[in-house]
Design an enzyme around this catalytic site. Structure first.
Site, PDB file in Angstrom:
ATOM      1  N   SER A  62     -29.777   4.432 -22.179  1.00  0.00           N
ATOM      2  CA  SER A  62     -30.459   5.739 -22.159  1.00  0.00           C
ATOM      3  C   SER A  62     -29.671   6.865 -21.511  1.00  0.00           C
ATOM      4  O   SER A  62     -30.066   8.023 -21.636  1.00  0.00           O
ATOM      5  CB  SER A  62     -31.803   5.615 -21.455  1.00  0.00           C
ATOM      6  OG  SER A  62     -32.733   5.083 -22.347  1.00  0.00           O
ATOM      7  N   LYS A  65     -28.702   9.624 -23.711  1.00  0.00           N
ATOM      8  CA  LYS A  65     -29.644  10.680 -24.119  1.00  0.00           C
ATOM      9  C   LYS A  65     -29.197  12.052 -23.631  1.00  0.00           C
ATOM     10  O   LYS A  65     -29.472  13.056 -24.279  1.00  0.00           O
ATOM     11  CB  LYS A  65     -31.047  10.359 -23.587  1.00  0.00           C
ATOM     12  CG  LYS A  65     -31.663   9.121 -24.252  1.00  0.00           C
ATOM     13  CD  LYS A  65     -32.928   8.680 -23.536  1.00  0.00           C
ATOM     14  CE  LYS A  65     -33.552   7.454 -24.209  1.00  0.00           C
ATOM     15  NZ  LYS A  65     -34.676   6.909 -23.422  1.00  0.00           N
ATOM     16  N   TYR A 190     -28.967   6.145 -33.229  1.00  0.00           N
ATOM     17  CA  TYR A 190     -29.512   6.050 -31.861  1.00  0.00           C
ATOM     18  C   TYR A 190     -29.097   4.720 -31.205  1.00  0.00           C
ATOM     19  O   TYR A 190     -28.634   4.696 -30.068  1.00  0.00           O
ATOM     20  CB  TYR A 190     -31.040   6.207 -31.904  1.00  0.00           C
ATOM     21  CG  TYR A 190     -31.704   5.918 -30.584  1.00  0.00           C
ATOM     22  CD1 TYR A 190     -31.635   6.820 -29.524  1.00  0.00           C
ATOM     23  CD2 TYR A 190     -32.389   4.719 -30.370  1.00  0.00           C
ATOM     24  CE1 TYR A 190     -32.234   6.541 -28.298  1.00  0.00           C
ATOM     25  CE2 TYR A 190     -32.993   4.429 -29.151  1.00  0.00           C
ATOM     26  CZ  TYR A 190     -32.906   5.344 -28.118  1.00  0.00           C
ATOM     27  OH  TYR A 190     -33.494   5.052 -26.907  1.00  0.00           O
ATOM     28  N   TYR A 242     -37.789   8.336 -15.837  1.00  0.00           N
ATOM     29  CA  TYR A 242     -39.121   8.140 -16.458  1.00  0.00           C
ATOM     30  C   TYR A 242     -40.224   8.203 -15.426  1.00  0.00           C
ATOM     31  O   TYR A 242     -40.226   9.107 -14.587  1.00  0.00           O
ATOM     32  CB  TYR A 242     -39.162   6.809 -17.228  1.00  0.00           C
ATOM     33  CG  TYR A 242     -37.919   6.551 -18.005  1.00  0.00           C
ATOM     34  CD1 TYR A 242     -37.629   7.320 -19.130  1.00  0.00           C
ATOM     35  CD2 TYR A 242     -36.987   5.596 -17.615  1.00  0.00           C
ATOM     36  CE1 TYR A 242     -36.464   7.118 -19.844  1.00  0.00           C
ATOM     37  CE2 TYR A 242     -35.815   5.394 -18.332  1.00  0.00           C
ATOM     38  CZ  TYR A 242     -35.566   6.158 -19.434  1.00  0.00           C
ATOM     39  OH  TYR A 242     -34.426   5.970 -20.130  1.00  0.00           O
ATOM     40  N   VAL A 260     -31.173   1.090 -19.375  1.00  0.00           N
ATOM     41  CA  VAL A 260     -31.522  -0.316 -19.170  1.00  0.00           C
ATOM     42  C   VAL A 260     -30.298  -1.239 -19.158  1.00  0.00           C
ATOM     43  O   VAL A 260     -30.413  -2.427 -18.867  1.00  0.00           O
ATOM     44  CB  VAL A 260     -32.561  -0.852 -20.206  1.00  0.00           C
ATOM     45  CG1 VAL A 260     -33.917  -0.206 -20.009  1.00  0.00           C
ATOM     46  CG2 VAL A 260     -32.068  -0.719 -21.626  1.00  0.00           C
TER      47      VAL A 260
HETATM   48  N1  GLN Z   1     -31.582   1.435 -26.192  1.00  0.00           N
HETATM   49  C1  GLN Z   1     -32.683   1.379 -25.265  1.00  0.00           C
HETATM   50  C2  GLN Z   1     -34.002   1.556 -25.988  1.00  0.00           C
HETATM   51  O1  GLN Z   1     -34.113   2.442 -26.763  1.00  0.00           O
HETATM   52  C3  GLN Z   1     -32.523   2.441 -24.230  1.00  0.00           C
HETATM   53  C4  GLN Z   1     -33.678   2.460 -23.232  1.00  0.00           C
HETATM   54  C5  GLN Z   1     -33.254   2.746 -21.829  1.00  0.00           C
HETATM   55  O2  GLN Z   1     -32.093   2.612 -21.467  1.00  0.00           O
HETATM   56  N2  GLN Z   1     -34.218   3.045 -20.990  1.00  0.00           N
HETATM   57  O3  GLN Z   1     -34.934   0.837 -25.779  1.00  0.00           O
END
Ligand code: GLN
Length: 306
Positions: A62, A65, A190, A242, A260
């Site tokens: 993430s 992003k 993505y 988050y 993650v």
């Molecule tokens: N690729 C992961 C997902 O979309 C990224 C989520 C994350 O790092 N919080 O679930």
């Protein structure tokens, strides 16, 4: 500095026991949960200090992003980007879908949750996915000062095979008219951006650019405008972790973005870019020992912006 970082890593390592690696992407379940490393880029000295497992490669997840958001803002401008995605925190987990239906504006709350990030990825321009991905990767190489970044194909395939939650979010977004075109292509892009491999040093350098108003401290190049770097830092403060963002603001108090894969990227305005890697996650999907090391570092160096 190096000695301080080493001391804090040593003191925080045991926290990994209380977390778990992300297993919903099967390939990530194979990672060693006990790794912990940190890199700190001092923008005044133009020097990077590292400790622990700072050189281990992990997937960006993430944290990507913010990369696609910078690119989309550069290419499409603020008005178009924020007509598709909002600017408010959700207080929900990163992969939540619930507000997409209940929010009166019928768009994702912000670009840091999966729904918002998938919408942002759909805005990247190019004739096909390979051109779009090349653009994302090249921008990432530039802002991290590392022209050797590559994708971890196993993680990419693993998430593509199992990413039904994101698939459902993306189809929902299409039904709302937030994304257009082929949904599977958007998802592929993505998943691929999430699978780019980095070390804590790479994300520390991205943090350094954000802490330096968009200018790369190692060569003076303006990579994004000061205004865009403010937008990114603001999202990192309000939504970067988050439903753990408020707690992190109190405990650490600096703009940050987690993934993650175990990474946390931080920008300490005017001072440092920091990258942390610790793949054992808390229940909100944020690195548990990584937060611990940042908490201690923030206290030692009085880093909180508040
Ligand atoms: N690729 C992961 C997902 O979309 C990224 C989520 C994350 O790092 N919080 O679930």
């Amino acid at each position: 500095m190096k000695l301080l970082l080493k001391k804090l890593v040593d003191q925080s390592r045991e926290w990994s026991e209380y977390g778990n690696v992300a297993s919903y992407i099967p390939e990530l379940a194979k990672i060693n949960p006990d790794d912990l490393g940190i890199s700190l880029y001092d923008i005044k000295k133009n020097e990077i200090y590292c400790a622990g497992d700072s050189g281990i490669k992990f997937t960006i997840q993430s944290i990507s992003k913010i990369i696609t958001l910078m690119l989309a803002l550069n290419e499409n401008g603020e008005d178009e980007v924020f007509s598709k995605v909002g600017k408010e925190p959700t207080g929900d987990p990163f992969n939540s879908i619930i507000k997409l239906e209940t929010y009166s504006k019928k768009k994702p709350f912000n670009p840091m949750i999966n729904a918002g990030a998938i919408a942002i990825t759909s805005l990247i321009k190019g004739k096909d996915n390979s051109e779009k991905f090349a653009k994302i990767l090249n921008f990432f190489k530039k802002i991290s000062g590392n022209n050797k970044l590559v994708v971890d194909n196993k993680v990419f395939k693993s998430e593509k095979e199992t990413g039904d939650r994101n698939r459902s979010i993306a189809f929902f977004l299409k039904s709302l008219g937030v994304i257009s075109g082929d949904v599977n292509d958007v998802l592929d892009l993505y998943f691929k951006q999430c699978s780019i491999m980095v070390s804590s040093k790479d994300i520390a350098r991205v943090g350094a650019v954000l802490s330096n108003g968009g200018v790369a401290p190692w060569n003076g190049e303006e990579i994004i405008s000061r205004h865009i770097s403010k937008i990114i830092n603001s999202f990192m403060v309000t939504c970067g972790l988050y439903d753990g963002s408020g707690r992190f603001a109190i405990q650490v108090g600096i703009p940050a973005k987690s993934g993650v894969g175990g990474g946390i990227l931080c920008s300490v305005p005017g001072k440092y870019g920091i990258g942390v890697y610790g793949p054992a996650l808390n229940r909100r999907g944020n690195s548990i020992a990584g937060i611990e090391v940042l908490k201690k570092l923030s206290q030692e160096l009085d880093l909180s912006i508040f």
